[in-house]
Motif scaffolding. Structure first.
Motif: not given
Ligand SMILES: [Zn+2]
Length: 428
Positions: A39, A42, A56
């Motif tokens: 991600l 994230g 995210r």
């Protein structure tokens, strides 16, 4: 730049036990949840000791931005012997070399007058935390009266070691094992370690596996670690026989020993069986591992295998056979440090696995190998807030490669939302 004042204030209050209900949202340049893709930008939100969300982009509420960092699950070291953590450099095998030459060297270290297992274990736990580790599969040989620290350090699955080639020695070891299993401290998970194929007679092996199955405990066995082991199991001869006789451990009449393949079948009567090293697997053993892959894992320790055997386990054949492979460090008697990242980098450098696969082998696969997959190895809502924060010195296109890069720093390690390691000068 990370908001260091807010972060250190929050962490300090959490360390004191206050504000545990206050959400702590940590954002990094990359989050590796290990159950899905990386991600970018994230974040991980923690309340108390648990993760409540992973996402995210911009989360709601206040965020601690950790800047150019990677957040991933706390690393899992599935195989270690912490009692050797005060050994500064790996012990070279004595003549005749190999495992039969290394065992006398490590026994000498264990029984040295200066040896202090409690101090070595504490040092190994702190070294592990500094390496980003939050869970260790530890082979425990110390008497149960020697208490492992359980707070402010990585979590433990303690595999109590048991061994014996004579019926007398085996019975004694089994009795001690039963006693120590009844005294497993709170916050510690238990397991059983029949030591190795060359040190446990067939009858004792069966008793241990019956006990593991009855108590629903995972097992860990050193297996197929050397060519000499094969020779002993097949013919009762070779350098191992000489060593065991010299140690007074080889009984008369000779013990019945199980083959590598039979150890795998027997081990898999336990709910989870980790076979450690597996450097010298024959076709029968490989087929047996494949058949039992729903509960069998192999744990390789690449730097130990290079020192003892001069070669690595057949990783690609194991993976083709569908067998889950994890990476551990073993102890500092055979490894230069307790960093799973450093071990994993060896197999990537040799071109045996990709960085992605190697990072899984020190997180999700390692947790599975020691029957801890429901609590460790992933960042996900509802899981324990065990995580590592890394800061690469430079960035590539592959965050998994950056995790394993030797210049990447472990900035912080959190266990249950609390710091168990913070690098000097870090925002923590
Ligand atoms: Zn070991």
């Amino acid at each position: 730049m990370p908001d260091t004042s807010l972060l250190s204030g929050l962490i300090a209050s959490r360390q004191r036990g206050a504000s545990q209900k206050m959400p702590l949202t940590l954002r990094g340049r990359v989050v590796l949840p290990m159950h899905g893709p990386a991600l970018d930008g994230g974040w991980v939100r923690i309340v108390g000791s648990r993760i409540i969300a992973v996402g995210r982009r911009r989360p709601d509420g206040p965020v601690i931005d950790l800047g150019d960092s990677i957040l991933l699950p706390g690393l899992v070291n599935p195989h270690c012997h912490l009692e050797f953590s005060s050994i500064s450099t790996p012990l070279p095998p004595e003549p005749p070399g190999g495992l039969a030459g290394w065992i006398p060297a490590v026994m000498q270290a264990r029984f040295a007058e200066t040896s202090n297992p409690a101090a070595a274990i504490a040092a190994g736990l702190h070294e592990s935390a500094a390496a980003g580790v939050t869970l260790i599969g530890e082979i425990a040989t110390a008497p149960p009266t020697l208490a492992y620290p359980t707070h402010g350090v990585p979590r433990l699955r303690l595999y109590r070691e048991c061994l014996g080639l004579s019926s007398h020695r085996g019975a004694l070891s089994l009795k001690q094992l039963r006693r120590s299993l009844d005294r497993v401290p709170p916050h510690v998970s238990a397991g059983i370690s029949p030591h190795a194929a060359y040190s446990v007679h067939a009858g004792l092996a069966r008793q241990l596996l019956r006990l593991a199955a009855a108590r629903h405990l995972p097992v860990a066995v050193h297996l197929a670690e050397s060519r000499e082991e094969h020779e002993l199991l097949a013919h009762d001869t070779g350098p191992f026989r000489t060593l065991l006789e010299r140690l007074g451990a080889w009984p008369s009449p000779p013990p019945r020993l199980l083959s590598t393949a039979d150890w795998i079948s027997l081990g898999c009567r336990a709910p989870r069986a980790a076979f450690i090293h597996a450097t010298h697997l024959d076709e029968a053993a490989l087929a047996r591992l494949s058949r039992h892959r729903d509960r069998a894992a192999v744990i390789v320790c690449p730097r130990t295998a290079a020192l003892i055997s001069g070669q690595l386990a057949p990783l690609q054949a194991l993976r083709r056979a569908g067998v889950r492979v994890a990476i551990g460090t073993d102890g500092r008697g055979s490894a230069p440090d307790l960093s799973p990242r450093h071990e994993a980098a060896v197999v990537v450098d040799r071109g045996l696995v990709s960085p992605d696969e190697a990072v899984a082998m020190i997180t999700t696969d390692a947790a599975w190998a020691i029957a801890s997959e429901s609590t460790a190895g992933q960042l996900a809502a509802g899981r324990r807030a065990d995580l590592a924060v890394l800061r690469p010195s430079s960035w590539s296109a592959d965050p998994a490669a950056d995790v394993l890069c030797p210049t990447t720093e472990v900035v912080a390690t959190l266990r249950g939302g609390r710091l168990i390691h913070a690098a000097a000068g870090s925002p923590f």
